[in-house]
Design a protein around this motif. Structure first.
Motif, PDB file in Angstrom:
ATOM      1  N   ASN A 141       0.825  -1.215   0.000  1.00  0.00           N
ATOM      2  CA  ASN A 141       0.000   0.000   0.000  1.00  0.00           C
ATOM      3  C   ASN A 141       0.854   1.257   0.000  1.00  0.00           C
ATOM      4  N   MET A 142       1.922   1.241   0.789  1.00  0.00           N
ATOM      5  CA  MET A 142       2.811   2.403   0.838  1.00  0.00           C
ATOM      6  C   MET A 142       3.488   2.618  -0.514  1.00  0.00           C
ATOM      7  N   GLU A 143       3.982   1.531  -1.123  1.00  0.00           N
ATOM      8  CA  GLU A 143       4.650   1.639  -2.426  1.00  0.00           C
ATOM      9  C   GLU A 143       3.673   2.142  -3.489  1.00  0.00           C
ATOM     10  N   ARG A 144       2.432   1.667  -3.451  1.00  0.00           N
ATOM     11  CA  ARG A 144       1.439   2.104  -4.429  1.00  0.00           C
ATOM     12  C   ARG A 144       1.129   3.590  -4.278  1.00  0.00           C
ATOM     13  N   ASP A 153       1.811   6.323  -7.193  1.00  0.00           N
ATOM     14  CA  ASP A 153       0.675   7.124  -7.684  1.00  0.00           C
ATOM     15  C   ASP A 153       0.983   8.616  -7.640  1.00  0.00           C
ATOM     16  N   SER A 154       1.870   9.038  -6.744  1.00  0.00           N
ATOM     17  CA  SER A 154       2.210  10.459  -6.626  1.00  0.00           C
ATOM     18  C   SER A 154       3.022  10.961  -7.809  1.00  0.00           C
ATOM     19  N   TYR A 155       3.507  10.042  -8.674  1.00  0.00           N
ATOM     20  CA  TYR A 155       4.304  10.441  -9.838  1.00  0.00           C
ATOM     21  C   TYR A 155       3.465  10.628 -11.091  1.00  0.00           C
ATOM     22  N   GLN A 156       2.162  10.499 -10.990  1.00  0.00           N
ATOM     23  CA  GLN A 156       1.322  10.657 -12.166  1.00  0.00           C
ATOM     24  C   GLN A 156       1.528  12.048 -12.774  1.00  0.00           C
ATOM     25  N   GLY A 157       1.952  12.058 -14.055  1.00  0.00           N
ATOM     26  CA  GLY A 157       2.192  13.320 -14.738  1.00  0.00           C
ATOM     27  C   GLY A 157       3.517  13.965 -14.399  1.00  0.00           C
ATOM     28  N   GLN A 158       4.374  13.276 -13.652  1.00  0.00           N
ATOM     29  CA  GLN A 158       5.686  13.812 -13.261  1.00  0.00           C
ATOM     30  C   GLN A 158       6.801  12.874 -13.717  1.00  0.00           C
ATOM     31  N   LYS A 159       7.961  13.458 -13.949  1.00  0.00           N
ATOM     32  CA  LYS A 159       9.154  12.669 -14.243  1.00  0.00           C
ATOM     33  C   LYS A 159       9.979  12.515 -12.969  1.00  0.00           C
ATOM     34  N   ALA A 160      10.479  11.318 -12.749  1.00  0.00           N
ATOM     35  CA  ALA A 160      11.208  11.018 -11.517  1.00  0.00           C
ATOM     36  C   ALA A 160      12.716  11.160 -11.712  1.00  0.00           C
ATOM     37  N   ILE A 161      13.362  11.731 -10.720  1.00  0.00           N
ATOM     38  CA  ILE A 161      14.828  11.761 -10.639  1.00  0.00           C
ATOM     39  C   ILE A 161      15.198  10.945  -9.403  1.00  0.00           C
ATOM     40  N   LYS A 163      11.322  14.011  -2.787  1.00  0.00           N
ATOM     41  CA  LYS A 163      10.173  13.553  -2.005  1.00  0.00           C
ATOM     42  C   LYS A 163      10.588  12.978  -0.655  1.00  0.00           C
ATOM     43  N   ASN A 164      11.905  12.777  -0.474  1.00  0.00           N
ATOM     44  CA  ASN A 164      12.439  12.258   0.792  1.00  0.00           C
ATOM     45  C   ASN A 164      11.840  10.890   1.129  1.00  0.00           C
ATOM     46  N   CYS A 165      11.906   9.974   0.154  1.00  0.00           N
ATOM     47  CA  CYS A 165      11.339   8.650   0.380  1.00  0.00           C
ATOM     48  C   CYS A 165      12.058   7.602  -0.462  1.00  0.00           C
ATOM     49  N   ILE A 166      11.978   6.338  -0.013  1.00  0.00           N
ATOM     50  CA  ILE A 166      12.465   5.204  -0.786  1.00  0.00           C
ATOM     51  C   ILE A 166      11.351   4.796  -1.746  1.00  0.00           C
ATOM     52  N   VAL A 167      11.665   4.772  -3.032  1.00  0.00           N
ATOM     53  CA  VAL A 167      10.656   4.438  -4.033  1.00  0.00           C
ATOM     54  C   VAL A 167      10.556   2.927  -4.223  1.00  0.00           C
ATOM     55  N   ARG A 172      16.864  -4.770 -11.778  1.00  0.00           N
ATOM     56  CA  ARG A 172      15.534  -5.194 -11.334  1.00  0.00           C
ATOM     57  C   ARG A 172      14.688  -4.003 -10.887  1.00  0.00           C
ATOM     58  N   SER A 173      15.317  -3.135 -10.099  1.00  0.00           N
ATOM     59  CA  SER A 173      14.596  -1.960  -9.596  1.00  0.00           C
ATOM     60  C   SER A 173      14.162  -1.060 -10.739  1.00  0.00           C
ATOM     61  N   MET A 174      15.082  -0.785 -11.660  1.00  0.00           N
ATOM     62  CA  MET A 174      14.762   0.093 -12.787  1.00  0.00           C
ATOM     63  C   MET A 174      13.680  -0.501 -13.673  1.00  0.00           C
ATOM     64  N   ASP A 175      13.779  -1.803 -13.960  1.00  0.00           N
ATOM     65  CA  ASP A 175      12.807  -2.441 -14.854  1.00  0.00           C
ATOM     66  C   ASP A 175      11.411  -2.425 -14.246  1.00  0.00           C
ATOM     67  N   LYS A 176      11.323  -2.640 -12.935  1.00  0.00           N
ATOM     68  CA  LYS A 176      10.002  -2.634 -12.303  1.00  0.00           C
ATOM     69  C   LYS A 176       9.404  -1.222 -12.303  1.00  0.00           C
ATOM     70  N   LEU A 177      10.225  -0.214 -11.977  1.00  0.00           N
ATOM     71  CA  LEU A 177       9.706   1.148 -11.898  1.00  0.00           C
ATOM     72  C   LEU A 177       9.367   1.708 -13.269  1.00  0.00           C
ATOM     73  N   LYS A 178      10.130   1.318 -14.303  1.00  0.00           N
ATOM     74  CA  LYS A 178       9.867   1.825 -15.647  1.00  0.00           C
ATOM     75  C   LYS A 178       8.480   1.455 -16.151  1.00  0.00           C
ATOM     76  N   ARG A 179       7.913   0.380 -15.595  1.00  0.00           N
ATOM     77  CA  ARG A 179       6.582  -0.048 -16.036  1.00  0.00           C
ATOM     78  C   ARG A 179       5.467   0.810 -15.450  1.00  0.00           C
ATOM     79  N   THR A 180       5.800   1.594 -14.415  1.00  0.00           N
ATOM     80  CA  THR A 180       4.737   2.366 -13.744  1.00  0.00           C
ATOM     81  C   THR A 180       4.984   3.869 -13.738  1.00  0.00           C
ATOM     82  N   ILE A 181       6.246   4.308 -13.753  1.00  0.00           N
ATOM     83  CA  ILE A 181       6.529   5.747 -13.734  1.00  0.00           C
ATOM     84  C   ILE A 181       7.539   6.093 -14.821  1.00  0.00           C
TER      85      ILE A 181
END
Length: 275
Positions: free
Chosen positions: A57-60, A64-72, A98-102, A126-135
């Motif tokens: 739930n926390m990860e989701r 979701d907070s990245y909708q419409g934003q690019k992540a650094i 955002k001061n958080c672990i993504v 692994r981390s990059m491939d998983k995140l690329k599918r959502t943000i």
């Protein structure tokens, strides 16, 4: 089930302890303790599913907070033991703004044929491939890991993502190089300047604000400063050559280097400055 047994099993798990260690403590205190079977059953049926659900739930919510934003993102790995004999590695990608672990991935050394130096690269991918599918990832910052740098440079799946190196690790490596350079013959007086050179690297990066030529201009100032030369003709960017500090008090700390001395030349070589 007694509430105390349930709470005790969960607290052992959440505190990072093991049942074996806690059971030994109870033995010293002559205190009754739940059995390892009960501990594992409570952990399997109640504690772990609740923790996993909270984590998901926390990860989701974060993604979701990245909708419409690019992540650094900033990434780094941590081994379970020092050196290159670790069994597990956890690789985390964080968002400093955002001061958080993504996201976090755990890698077992057996997944890389027992070669622990390869775990960080696998955790990163692994981390990059998983995140690329959502943000949408705009930039990722890592230390100067050779395998990660090669992956970012050669893999088409990361071609649209900018790869930068972490300045903290850069300053740490520069500090180490200056210390090594000070061990050469007639270079002992360079050692007291190691920390100042590292700090100046961080200062130059901040002042440059992303400009490569500005970075060089400020960074090269260190070669003048260490020889007590605080004004010169021109910087490499064409600006007036001078240090960024104000008037200095009487110098009672680190001894100045002599211009053109072995220590001064060793500093230039270690920092790969050719001016």
């Amino acid at each position: 089930m007694f509430a105390g047994n349930f709470q005790l099993a969960v607290c052992i798990l959440l505190s990072g302890n093991s049942h074996k260690k806690f059971e030994l403590l109870c033995k010293f205190l002559n205190l009754a303790c739940i059995s390892v079977t009960s501990f594992q059953r409570i952990q399997r049926l109640y504690a772990v599913p609740a923790i996993q659900n909270y984590w998901d739930n926390m990860e989701r919510d974060i993604l979701d907070s990245y909708q419409g934003q690019k992540a650094i993102l900033c990434g780094d790995g941590r081994n379970d033991s020092p050196g290159h004999s670790a069994h597990y590695l956890s690789y985390s990608l964080a968002d400093a703004n955002k001061n958080c672990i993504v996201h976090t991935e755990v890698v077992d050394v057996r997944e890389v044929n027992g070669k622990s130096p390869n775990m960080e690269r696998l955790g990163f991918e692994r981390s990059m491939d998983k995140l690329k599918r959502t943000i949408e990832i705009d930039e990722v910052v890592t230390d100067a890991h050779v395998q990660i740098a090669a992956v970012m440079r050669k893999c088409d799946k990361y071609k649209d993502i900018k790869h930068s190196w972490d300045l903290w690790h850069g300053g740490k490596n520069i500090h180490r190089k200056v210390i090594e350079a000070s061990k050469a013959k007639n270079c002992k007086d360079l050692l007291p300047w190691a920390a100042a050179v590292r700090n100046h690297f961080w200062y130059a990066a901040r002042e440059a604000n992303g400009s490569e030529i500005k970075m060089k201009a400020v960074w090269f100032q260190i070669l003048h400063h260490v020889v007590n030369e605080h004004e010169w003709v021109l910087n490499v960017d064409g600006s007036i050559g001078k240090c960024g500090h104000g008037p200095l008090p009487d110098h009672e700390g680190t001894a100045w280097l002599q211009k053109g001395s072995p220590s001064h030349l060793a500093l230039k070589r270690s920092l790969k400055i050719s001016v």
